[in-house]
Design a protein around this motif. Structure first.
Motif, short mmCIF file in Angstrom:
data_model
loop_
_atom_site.label_atom_id
_atom_site.label_comp_id
_atom_site.label_asym_id
_atom_site.label_seq_id
_atom_site.Cartn_x
_atom_site.Cartn_y
_atom_site.Cartn_z
N GLU A 193 0.84 -1.20 0.00
CA GLU A 193 0.00 0.00 0.00
C GLU A 193 0.87 1.24 0.00
O GLU A 193 2.05 1.19 0.35
N THR A 194 0.28 2.34 -0.41
CA THR A 194 0.95 3.64 -0.39
C THR A 194 0.14 4.57 0.49
O THR A 194 -1.09 4.65 0.35
N VAL A 195 0.83 5.25 1.41
CA VAL A 195 0.17 6.20 2.32
C VAL A 195 0.91 7.52 2.31
O VAL A 195 2.10 7.58 2.00
N HIS A 196 0.18 8.58 2.64
CA HIS A 196 0.78 9.91 2.74
C HIS A 196 1.13 10.19 4.20
O HIS A 196 0.55 9.64 5.11
N ASN A 197 2.06 11.07 4.38
CA ASN A 197 2.63 11.33 5.69
C ASN A 197 2.02 12.52 6.42
O ASN A 197 1.22 13.26 5.87
N LEU A 198 2.53 12.69 7.62
CA LEU A 198 2.41 13.93 8.38
C LEU A 198 3.84 14.43 8.55
O LEU A 198 4.73 13.65 8.92
N MET A 199 4.09 15.68 8.25
CA MET A 199 5.36 16.30 8.60
C MET A 199 5.11 17.05 9.90
O MET A 199 4.41 18.06 9.91
N PRO A 200 5.65 16.55 11.02
CA PRO A 200 5.41 17.24 12.29
C PRO A 200 6.08 18.61 12.29
O PRO A 200 6.96 18.90 11.46
N THR A 201 5.67 19.44 13.21
CA THR A 201 6.22 20.79 13.30
C THR A 201 7.75 20.77 13.37
O THR A 201 8.41 21.59 12.74
N GLU A 202 8.32 19.81 14.09
CA GLU A 202 9.79 19.70 14.17
C GLU A 202 10.39 19.53 12.77
O GLU A 202 11.40 20.15 12.44
N GLY A 203 9.79 18.69 11.94
CA GLY A 203 10.29 18.46 10.59
C GLY A 203 10.11 19.68 9.70
O GLY A 203 10.99 20.04 8.91
N LEU A 204 8.96 20.34 9.81
CA LEU A 204 8.72 21.56 9.03
C LEU A 204 9.71 22.66 9.42
O LEU A 204 10.29 23.32 8.55
N ASN A 205 9.92 22.84 10.72
CA ASN A 205 10.86 23.87 11.18
C ASN A 205 12.28 23.57 10.71
O ASN A 205 13.01 24.47 10.30
N HIS A 206 12.66 22.30 10.75
CA HIS A 206 13.99 21.92 10.28
C HIS A 206 14.13 22.24 8.78
O HIS A 206 15.14 22.80 8.35
N TYR B 71 17.06 8.40 8.05
CA TYR B 71 16.88 6.97 8.30
C TYR B 71 15.40 6.64 8.39
O TYR B 71 14.61 7.38 8.98
N VAL B 72 15.04 5.49 7.80
CA VAL B 72 13.68 5.00 7.84
C VAL B 72 13.53 4.09 9.06
O VAL B 72 14.40 3.27 9.34
N GLY B 73 12.43 4.25 9.78
CA GLY B 73 12.11 3.39 10.91
C GLY B 73 10.68 2.91 10.80
O GLY B 73 9.90 3.41 9.98
N LEU B 74 10.33 1.92 11.60
CA LEU B 74 8.98 1.36 11.65
C LEU B 74 8.43 1.48 13.06
O LEU B 74 9.20 1.52 14.03
N PHE B 75 7.10 1.53 13.18
CA PHE B 75 6.52 1.52 14.52
C PHE B 75 5.39 0.51 14.63
O PHE B 75 4.75 0.17 13.65
N GLU B 76 5.19 0.02 15.89
CA GLU B 76 4.27 -1.09 16.12
C GLU B 76 3.07 -0.77 17.00
O GLU B 76 2.25 -1.65 17.25
N ALA B 77 2.95 0.45 17.46
CA ALA B 77 1.74 0.83 18.20
C ALA B 77 0.68 1.30 17.21
O ALA B 77 1.01 1.85 16.16
N ASN B 78 -0.57 1.10 17.56
CA ASN B 78 -1.67 1.60 16.73
C ASN B 78 -1.79 3.09 17.04
O ASN B 78 -2.72 3.55 17.70
N TYR B 79 -0.83 3.86 16.54
CA TYR B 79 -0.64 5.26 16.89
C TYR B 79 -0.77 6.12 15.64
O TYR B 79 -0.20 5.79 14.59
N THR B 80 -1.49 7.21 15.75
CA THR B 80 -1.61 8.17 14.65
C THR B 80 -0.68 9.34 14.93
O THR B 80 -0.84 10.03 15.95
N PRO B 81 0.32 9.57 14.06
CA PRO B 81 1.25 10.69 14.28
C PRO B 81 0.51 12.03 14.36
O PRO B 81 -0.52 12.23 13.71
N VAL B 82 1.07 12.93 15.20
CA VAL B 82 0.49 14.26 15.39
C VAL B 82 1.56 15.32 15.19
O VAL B 82 2.76 15.03 15.25
#
Length: 165
Positions: free
Chosen positions: A25-38, A54-65
Motif C-alpha cells: 500500500e501507499t500512504v501519505h505522511n504527516l510532517m510534524p512541526t519539528e520536521g517543518l521547522n527543520h 533513516y527509515v524506521g517502523l513503529f508497532e503501536a496503533n498510533y496516529t502521528p500528530v
C-alpha cells in the motif's frame, strides 16, 4: 497572485514472505512541526542539514500528530526494533527531478527476527534503533496494519514531492 504550495512524503510498503509480495500500500505522511521547522531552517536560515536520513517502523496503533518529535516519537509510537539490520535503514535518495525524489533505486528493507504487527513508518536524522536525538522529519500510519513475521521483509519506498500552482 494566488499560489498553492504543497510538499510531503509518501510511503509505499511491501510485505514480502518467502520472496512474494503479500501486502502492499501507499500512504501519505504527516510532517510534524519539528520536521517543518527543520526544513525551513535549512532552506532559508542557514540551518545545519542532516547528512543522512533513516527509515524506521513503529508497532503501536498510533496516529502521528504535529507535536511529535524525535525525542518523543519512538516511545509514543513504540518503534519496532526487532529486525536484523543493526540500525534504522538509511534513506538513499535518487536523482531529484520535477520537484520530487524517491529511494526507489535503494529501498529500505527490514528483515524481521520476531513476530510483530507494524502500523507505520517514519524518517529521522538519527540512525540508532529507538534513538531519541535528531529530527523527526516525517511519519505515516498505514491504512491497515502489516504482519511482520519472523523471516519476512518489509520494504519501504519513500518519496518526497513538492508542487506549486
Amino acid at each position: 497572485m494566488n499560489s498553492n504550495t504543497a510538499m510531503g512524503f509518501t510511503y509505499t510498503i511491501d510485505v514480502i514472505q518467502d520472496g512474494v509480495v503479500v501486502d502492499s500500500e501507499t500512504v501519505h505522511n504527516l510532517m510534524p512541526t519539528e520536521g517543518l521547522n527543520h526544513t525551513l531552517s535549512v532552506l532559508l536560515a542557514g540551518g545545519a542539514q542532516a547528512a543522512t536520513w533513516y527509515v524506521g517502523l513503529f508497532e503501536a496503533n498510533y496516529t502521528p500528530v504535529a507535536g511529535d518529535t524525535a525525542a518523543t516519537f519512538p516511545a509514543s509510537a513504540t518503534e519496532t526494533t526487532t529486525y536484523t539490520e543493526a540500525t534504522r535503514v538509511a534513506f538513499v535518495p535518487g536523482t531529484i527531478s520535477g520537484g520530487a525524489v524517491t529511494n526507489s533505486a535503494s529501498r529500505a528493507e527490514f528483515t524481521s527476527n520476531s513476530n510483530k504487527t507494524v502500523y507505520g513508518a517514519f524518517l529521522s536524522s538519527a540512525s540508532g534503533k529507538g534513538a531519541t536525538s535528531g529530527v523527526l522529519l516525517s511519519a505515516a500510519k498505514f491504512a491497515t496494519s502489516k504482519t511482520f513475521d519472523s523471516g519476512s521483509i518489509i520494504r519501504v519506498t519513500v518519496g518526497f514531492t513538492t508542487s506549486s500552482s
